[in-house]
Design an enzyme around this catalytic site. Sequence first.
Site, mmCIF file in Angstrom:
data_model
loop_
_atom_site.group_PDB
_atom_site.id
_atom_site.type_symbol
_atom_site.label_atom_id
_atom_site.label_comp_id
_atom_site.label_asym_id
_atom_site.label_seq_id
_atom_site.Cartn_x
_atom_site.Cartn_y
_atom_site.Cartn_z
ATOM 1 N N PRO A 281 0.815 -1.221 0.000
ATOM 2 C CA PRO A 281 0.000 0.000 0.000
ATOM 3 C C PRO A 281 0.849 1.273 0.000
ATOM 4 O O PRO A 281 0.521 2.244 -0.668
ATOM 5 C CB PRO A 281 -0.830 -0.134 1.278
ATOM 6 C CG PRO A 281 -0.943 -1.605 1.502
ATOM 7 C CD PRO A 281 0.348 -2.186 1.017
ATOM 8 N N LEU B 267 10.113 -8.873 -13.194
ATOM 9 C CA LEU B 267 9.496 -7.706 -13.836
ATOM 10 C C LEU B 267 10.064 -7.466 -15.223
ATOM 11 O O LEU B 267 9.351 -7.021 -16.126
ATOM 12 C CB LEU B 267 9.680 -6.468 -12.952
ATOM 13 C CG LEU B 267 8.869 -6.489 -11.651
ATOM 14 C CD1 LEU B 267 9.297 -5.352 -10.734
ATOM 15 C CD2 LEU B 267 7.378 -6.386 -11.950
ATOM 16 N N GLU C 143 3.931 -2.354 -13.388
ATOM 17 C CA GLU C 143 5.190 -2.935 -13.880
ATOM 18 C C GLU C 143 6.218 -1.843 -14.188
ATOM 19 O O GLU C 143 6.902 -1.868 -15.204
ATOM 20 C CB GLU C 143 4.951 -3.775 -15.142
ATOM 21 C CG GLU C 143 3.815 -4.745 -15.012
ATOM 22 C CD GLU C 143 4.241 -6.075 -14.404
ATOM 23 O OE1 GLU C 143 5.451 -6.260 -14.238
ATOM 24 O OE2 GLU C 143 3.353 -6.880 -14.098
ATOM 25 N N ASP D 170 -11.531 9.678 -30.481
ATOM 26 C CA ASP D 170 -11.864 10.931 -31.143
ATOM 27 C C ASP D 170 -12.443 10.658 -32.537
ATOM 28 O O ASP D 170 -13.446 11.252 -32.938
ATOM 29 C CB ASP D 170 -10.597 11.788 -31.239
ATOM 30 C CG ASP D 170 -10.903 13.189 -31.702
ATOM 31 O OD1 ASP D 170 -11.779 13.826 -31.099
ATOM 32 O OD2 ASP D 170 -10.267 13.638 -32.677
ATOM 33 N N ALA E 135 8.061 -9.625 -17.474
ATOM 34 C CA ALA E 135 6.676 -9.150 -17.606
ATOM 35 C C ALA E 135 6.628 -7.864 -18.429
ATOM 36 O O ALA E 135 5.748 -7.685 -19.278
ATOM 37 C CB ALA E 135 6.074 -8.924 -16.225
ATOM 38 N N TRP F 218 -2.696 -4.357 -5.072
ATOM 39 C CA TRP F 218 -2.696 -4.319 -6.535
ATOM 40 C C TRP F 218 -2.146 -5.614 -7.135
ATOM 41 O O TRP F 218 -1.342 -5.598 -8.048
ATOM 42 C CB TRP F 218 -1.894 -3.118 -7.072
ATOM 43 C CG TRP F 218 -2.345 -1.806 -6.527
ATOM 44 C CD1 TRP F 218 -1.668 -1.000 -5.670
ATOM 45 C CD2 TRP F 218 -3.589 -1.153 -6.789
ATOM 46 N NE1 TRP F 218 -2.395 0.123 -5.375
ATOM 47 C CE2 TRP F 218 -3.587 0.049 -6.052
ATOM 48 C CE3 TRP F 218 -4.709 -1.465 -7.560
ATOM 49 C CZ2 TRP F 218 -4.655 0.942 -6.069
ATOM 50 C CZ3 TRP F 218 -5.778 -0.580 -7.586
ATOM 51 C CH2 TRP F 218 -5.732 0.605 -6.841
ATOM 52 N N ILE F 219 -2.591 -6.728 -6.584
ATOM 53 C CA ILE F 219 -2.046 -8.016 -6.988
ATOM 54 C C ILE F 219 -2.994 -8.700 -7.984
ATOM 55 O O ILE F 219 -4.076 -9.190 -7.605
ATOM 56 C CB ILE F 219 -1.815 -8.932 -5.759
ATOM 57 C CG1 ILE F 219 -1.023 -8.184 -4.693
ATOM 58 C CG2 ILE F 219 -1.131 -10.221 -6.203
ATOM 59 C CD1 ILE F 219 0.314 -7.638 -5.142
#
Lengths: 390, 246
Positions: A137, A242, A366, A339, A245, A165-166
């Site tokens: 957090p 990471l 990420e 748009d 990913a 945020w998993i």
Amino acid sequence: MVYEALDFYDLDSQLTDEEIMVRDMVRGWVDAEVLPKIEKACSEGVFPDEWRVALGEMGVLGAPLEGYGCPGLSYVAYGVICRELERGDSGLRSFASVQGSLAMYPIWDFGSEEQKQKYLPGMASGDLIGCFGLTEPDYGSNPGDMITKAEDKGDHFLLNGAKMWITNGTISDLAVVWAKLDGVIRGFIVETGDEGYSAPEMTGKYSLKASVTSELVFQDCKIPKDRILPGVKGLKGPFSCLNNARFGISWGALGAAQACFSSAKEYSLSRIQFDHPIASYQLVQNKLAWMLREITKGQLLAFELGRKKDNGSWIPEHISLAKMNNVDIALEIAREARDIHGANGILDEYCIMRHMANLESVKTYEGTHDIHNLILGRHITGIQSFTRSL
Amino acid sequence: MVEIAVLLKQVPDTNAKIVVVNGRVDESAIASWVTSPYDEYAFEAALQHTEAAGGSITAITLGPARADKVLKDAAALGVTKLVRIWQDDWQDLDSNQVQSALANAVTAAGADLVYCGKQSADRNQGSTGPGIAEILGAACITEVSESDSAGSYLRPTASGSERVTVSSPAVVTFTKTQNELRRPNVRGIMMAKRAQIEVVGGDVSASQVNFNGHSSPAQKPPGKTYEGSDSVPEVVGLLRDEAKVL
């Protein structure tokens, strides 16, 4: 409408036969099984379990990993898979990214032989879902200051802390959790059902609605001693994950961008204003030409990065550039596409707003856009600017 | 144990743009080639047949090197016997020549059954299956929409449907069935990488058909525009009587 992939420089002709077959397999599945169902999944805020099953059956989870039931494909093939999945939805690609790059990869690279044999075959088949607990957090871009800690209690470890945020958290069978043991960041495998572990789902998202996002809570969470990843210490562990990913995201974002471009092109050719298709007006053509330009540049970045990943000549900064650039242009392309679609662009009849909302998250997770700029700034100058004494 | 020869024709993607240059389709302008869709239904039926009753499949195509793609796609679904028929001096083979070359390959494969689409998506002649049956002296069932591993086939008729059984050798041509061709998986794709394709030529008799040229379809006449509520009865009449959509 039949999807016609934008490939202005015919880069897909550089794919191997195997990579083309993988592309066609995933593209066909997305057309048949994802696109007809994605809007409903988003509106209901669910990740359809049948997609987990299909990804496992196709054998694309953990794509570039070899052995233990993993596919052993090239990194370019992994990129192509991410691109095709994210043409469907960023939430779908997120599921595959987290499973393969963030949960399977650390076990494959840093796990014990027993851990690899226990978890990887089931994760490759989709029977076991994994998640990755790094962000907290109060510590997002700055994971080195994480609070979550592990204590060695002799015959077990005790975890305390929380992650946020998993992706996949609530639906996971196991979590690869990064926590400090005696002040050093280590990886631990936590299984659903472990005492003191819970993964409540986060709600209220306007983005990645077809993806499960969760908190991971560890309250005197007791795990056996053989659940520590023995092969890595420090931030190198999570950052290695990471990198993979982020590589997948650099390809995936192009899938979302291509979907928006394709929709904008079709719409502009069929929408009549002032007696002519709006595609015949210079302002609209300028927008479409800009989209083509940026997508093509992004594709060149992704392809070259993929080859570098496959031949081992990459550096993390290459990935930062590709992730940052390709997500950035995908988001801008989604906005331009909205748009071009006029008011229709906000409807779920078109993919535009969904991709746009998703890409807002992808730009941040990420490694945020700004953090990747700072990584490149450090590479250019040799001076880190993440933190300083004030 | 049944041996099934599946005939897979490579055709331009049904969404591909076809360009005619100097009276001939410009194949170099075709961006994407696929397996003819009715052949895919036949292939899926063969896969289900051999899964249920045992046996094996030989996938056969006739075409230049690019046609290897349909065989590799078949290999990704587990087929190990792959045959491509071609000689570089072949051009504009007529139906008799195609049937003759395919029949030779079917015989060489020792097939009890031949499964193929009722017609190809490019030429639409519908002659290959029956022609091969004629050459082989085999039974022929056309436009099958449902099959099982016991040799029972359902085919739609003008007034309903009929179910027939057949003993081998037999040629079965498939129309659209309920079973789309399954997707491969990565494991199959990796196996396809190692697949060996046997390329065979053959003697075919002289063509009895002279190819004179291709031409694009005539352009559709421009549409008509009706405006105002007064035109509603006329539009409804046209939709009902001409377009027959009401």
